[in-house]
Design an enzyme around this catalytic site. Structure first.
Site, PDB file in Angstrom:
ATOM      1  N   GLY A  73       8.164  43.058  79.760  1.00 17.99           N
ATOM      2  CA  GLY A  73       7.608  42.901  81.104  1.00 17.99           C
ATOM      3  C   GLY A  73       8.464  43.501  82.195  1.00 17.99           C
ATOM      4  O   GLY A  73       8.030  43.627  83.339  1.00 17.99           O
ATOM      5  N   ARG A  74       9.681  43.882  81.832  1.00 12.22           N
ATOM      6  CA  ARG A  74      10.566  44.410  82.865  1.00 12.22           C
ATOM      7  C   ARG A  74      10.023  45.689  83.488  1.00 12.22           C
ATOM      8  O   ARG A  74      10.223  45.956  84.655  1.00 12.22           O
ATOM      9  CB  ARG A  74      11.962  44.651  82.298  1.00 12.22           C
ATOM     10  CG  ARG A  74      12.980  43.911  83.120  1.00 12.22           C
ATOM     11  CD  ARG A  74      14.276  43.748  82.425  1.00 12.22           C
ATOM     12  NE  ARG A  74      14.207  42.794  81.330  1.00 12.22           N
ATOM     13  CZ  ARG A  74      15.220  42.558  80.507  1.00 12.22           C
ATOM     14  NH1 ARG A  74      16.352  43.206  80.666  1.00 12.22           N
ATOM     15  NH2 ARG A  74      15.098  41.683  79.532  1.00 12.22           N
ATOM     16  N   SER A  75       9.292  46.468  82.691  1.00 11.95           N
ATOM     17  CA  SER A  75       8.758  47.704  83.276  1.00 11.95           C
ATOM     18  C   SER A  75       7.683  47.360  84.298  1.00 11.95           C
ATOM     19  O   SER A  75       7.568  48.027  85.333  1.00 11.95           O
ATOM     20  CB  SER A  75       8.236  48.654  82.190  1.00 11.95           C
ATOM     21  OG  SER A  75       7.256  48.021  81.438  1.00 11.95           O
TER      22      SER A  75
END
Ligand SMILES: Cc1cc2nc3c(=O)[nH]c(=O)nc-3n(C[C@H](O)[C@H](O)[C@H](O)COP(=O)(O)OP(=O)(O)OC[C@H]3O[C@@H](n4cnc5c(N)ncnc54)[C@H](O)[C@@H]3O)c2cc1C
Length: 536
Positions: A265-267
Site C-alpha cells: 500500500g505504500r505506493s
C-alpha cells in the site's frame, strides 16, 4: 593488549596499531569486534557516534530472523520471502544465516539479554529492544578488550603498496585531533545510507563506508534496491511501519485512499502524497491491544503524546521518509563466505554489505537485516582475525591514504556541503524520481548528480570543521550515482525496484547488478548461482 598511543610529531594525530580495525559500532561492528577479539586479535573499533547508542538498531526494536532448528519451519521461513525478493536469494546463505543467528541469539540469552517469557513459559527470542541489545553489545565489546573510539568518524582508508587495505584515519571530534590506525584487516560496518532524511537512528548513516571502500577499489551490488521509504507521522521521525497494518489512510477530505491499507500500500500512499496531505489513524487496533502496543514500542507513541494526539482515535498527518539502503538491500559486494570484499584486507558486515544473498531485492524490515548484521559481523570478525594472523608482522609496511574528494587540495574552488546535501536530497527524496522510477527522470537526475560529483571532486580540501560534512556529502552523491546507474541498468520491476515503463519481472534479468567507480560509474551483471533459487 593494544600498543599505547603514539602521538606522531607535528601531525596532530594519535596513532594506534591493531590487528583488526572495525569501522562502525552498531550490531554488525560490535559482533565483528567481539568475534575477532575472541580469536586473539588486537582490535580497535571506531564509531562516528557513541557505540551502543548510534545507528539504526540502537533506538528501535528489531524483529530477528530467529527460527528454531526445525527443517519444516526453516523451509517455510526461507520460502516466505522469495517472491518479494524477486528470487535473488541464495539458499546456502539463508541456511548459514539461520544457523548463525540461532546460535548468536542463544548466546545473547546466555550473556544476560532479558528475552521476555510468554504465557506458556517459553523465552521469546525473535525480537530485540535496541537500547538493551546495544548496551549489552557495548559491554561485551569492552569486556573483550576491544579499544572503542567513540565520536571518532573514519574519513578514509589506508592501503599498502599492493593495494591491500592497511588501516584508516579519522577524527576524534571531542578531542579536536585525528586518529590513525594501522591494521592488518579492516571491517567496514558503517551501516547504510538514508541521505539524512531524519528517519530515526539514520542521522549518521550517510554511506561513508561505501565511499571509503570504493576509493580503495571495492565494488557494490544491488544498489538498485535502495529506495526503501517508511511511514512516519509527519511530526515524528519514528518509522515503525508495522503498526500501520492496523491503520486507515485518508485524503484531506476524509475519503479512504484505495489500496493504501493493503500489502504494497505504500505506493498508493506515495501517489496520494504527490497531490496532497495524507492522514492515518490506527483505528483497527482492538481496545484491549492498545496498551500492549504501547508497551512493545514506547518510542512510537512519544511524539503523539507530545503533540496531544491519540493515534487510535484521532487521525494524524503522515509522510514517507527515505531509508535508502538501510532498509534496502544494496551495499558492498561480498566475494566469499568470510564476508570479504573485492579488496584484500577489507571485509564488510551489516548494512554496509549487500543483503541480497538472504533478502534478494526487498527487505523493508521483517527481521532479516538484524540476522544479517549479527551473522555477517561474526564471519567478518573471524575472517579478519585469521587474515591478520596469516599476514604476520607488517611493521615495515608503507601505507598510503586512499581518500580523495574533500581531503586533498586540488584548486581554490570551494563547495558548501549543506547546499550540496540539499541538492542530493532533491534528487533522491521525490517519489517521482526514486519510488516510481522512469528513464525520463533517472537520466537527467543522474546527469545532475554527475555534475555535483565533478564540482566537489575539483574543490579544495574542506576545513577541519567542515571535513566530516563534506565527506558525508561526497558519500551521498556517490551512493546516489551507484543507485541510479543500477536502476537504469535493471529494465524491469523486481523486489523494491519498480520501473514504470517495465512493470513486470523479466526472467532474462534474473541476475545481480554490480556497480562501482567514482569519476566514471559503471555497472555489470553477475549470474545468480546454481544453488540459488530458481526463477518463477
Ligand atoms: C526504524 C528502523 C526499524 C528497523 N527494524 C528492523 C527490524 O525490525 N528487523 C530488522 O531485521 N531490521 C530492522 N531495521 C534495520 C536494522 O536496524 C539494520 O539492518 C541494522 O541496524 C544494521 O546494523 P549495522 O551495524 O550494519 O548498522 P547500524 O546499526 O546502522 O550501525 C552503523 C554504525 O556505523 C557508524 N558509522 C557510520 N559512519 C561511520 C564512519 N564514517 N566512521 C565510523 N563509524 C561510522 C554509525 O555511527 C553506527 O553506529 C530497522 C531499521 C530502522 C531504521
Amino acid at each position: 593488549m593494544l600498543s599505547g598511543e603514539v602521538i606522531s610529531e607535528g601531525s596532530g594525530s594519535v596513532e594506534f596499531d591493531a590487528d583488526v580495525l572495525v569501522l562502525g559500532g552498531g550490531p554488525a561492528g560490535t559482533w565483528a569486534a567481539c568475534t575477532a577479539a575472541e580469536r586473539g586479535a588486537r582490535v580497535i573499533l571506531a564509531d562516528k557516534g557513541f557505540c551502543g547508542s548510534s545507528g539504526a538498531t540502537a533506538p528501535s526494536g528489531t524483529g530477528v530472523w530467529y527460527i528454531e532448528a526445525d527443517a519444516e519451519k526453516r523451509e517455510a521461513a526461507m520460502a516466505s520471502r522469495e517472491v518479494l525478493g524477486g528470487y535473488l536469494q541464495d539458499r546456502l546463505w539463508m541456511h548459514r544465516v539461520l544457523d548463525r543467528t540461532f546460535d548468536s541469539i542463544n548466546l545473547l540469552a546466555a550473556r544476560g539479554y532479558p528475552f521476555p517469557i510468554d504465557a506458556n513459559g517459553h523465552s521469546r527470542r525473535n525480537s530485540l529492544q535496541g537500547p538493551e541489545y546495544m548496551r549489552l553489545m557495548r559491554r561485551q565489546t569492552q569486556e573483550a578488550s576491544v579499544l572503542i573510539l567513540d565520536h571518532s568518524p573514519a574519513l578514509e582508508l589506508l592501503v599498502d603498496d599492493t593495494g591491500a587495505v592497511a588501516g584508516a584515519t579519522g577524527l576524534r571530534r571531542q578531542r579536536g585531533d585525528n586518529w590513525v590506525v594501522r591494521a592488518k584487516s579492516v571491517i567496514m560496518a558503517t551501516g547504510g545510507c538514508a541521505f539524512l532524511s531524519k528517519a530515526l537512528g539514520c542521522n549518521l548513516l550517510t554511506g561513508d563506508g561505501y565511499l571509503m571502500a570504493a576509493e580503495a577499489g571495492a565494488d557494490l551490488s544491488g544498489m538498485e534496491f535502495s529506495n526503501a521509504y517508511a511511514i512516519s507521522a509527519s511530526f515524528s521521525s519514528v518509522t515503525k511501519t508495522l503498526f500501520y497494518k492496523w491503520a486507515s489512510f485518508t485524503y484531506e477530505n476524509g475519503e479512504i485512499i484505495p489500496g493504501a491499507g493493503s500489502q504494497g500500500g505504500r505506493s498508493a500512499i506515495a501517489r496520494a502524497l504527490m497531490v496532497g496531505p495524507v492522514y492515518a489513524q490506527l483505528d483497527q487496533v482492538e481496545p484491549g491491544m492498545q496498551a500492549t502496543l504501547r508497551l512493545a514500542q514506547p518510542n512510537f507513541f512519544l511524539p503523539f503524546d507530545r503533540v496531544g494526539i491519540n493515534p487510535f482515535t484521532q487521525r494524524f498527518p503522515i509522510t514517507l521518509l527515505l531509508e535508502g539502503t538501510v532498509r534496502g538491500t544494496g551495499g558492498l559486494r561480498i566475494t566469499d563466505e568470510t564476508c570479504a570484499t573485492s579488496v584484500a584486507g577489507l571485509f564488510a558486515a551489516g548494512d554496509a554489505a549487500t543483503r541480497e544473498l538472504i533478502c534478494g531485492g526487498f527487505t523493508g524490515g521483517g527481521s532479516h537485516n538484524a540476522a544479517w548484521a549479527m551473522s555477517s559481523g561474526y564471519w567478518a570478525g573471524a575472517a579478519a582475525a585469521d587474515h591478520a594472523k596469516q599476514l604476520g608482522t607488517t611493521t615495515k609496511r608503507q601505507v598510503f591514504r586512499a581518500g580523495g574528494v574533500a581531503l586533498r587540495s586540488r584548486t581554490k574552488a570551494s563547495f558548501n556541503p549543506n547546499e550540496t546535501t540539499k541538492a542530493v536530497q532533491d534528487e533522491v527524496f521525490p517519489f517521482k524520481r526514486n519510488y516510481f522510477r522512469t528513464a525520463d527522470q533517472l537520466v537527467p537526475s543522474l546527469d545532475r548528480l554527475n555534475k555535483l560529483w565533478q564540482t566537489i571532486n575539483h574543490a579544495d580540501a574542506a576545513d577541519r570543521d567542515q571535513v566530516l560534512r563534506a565527506r558525508e556529502c561526497a558519500a551521498m552523491i556517490a551512493t546516489a550515482r551507484w543507485m541510479y546507474r543500477s536502476a537504469l541498468a535493471r529494465q524491469e520491476s523486481r523486489g523494491m525496484h519498480r520501473r514504470e515503463e517495465f512493470p513486470h519481472q523479466d526472467h532474462k534479468q534474473h541476475h545481480y547488478i554490480t556497480t562501482g567507480g567514482l569519476d566514471d560509474v559503471w555497472t555489470g551483471t553477475r549470474p545468480v548461482l546454481a544453488h540459488a533459487l530458481q526463477d518463477a
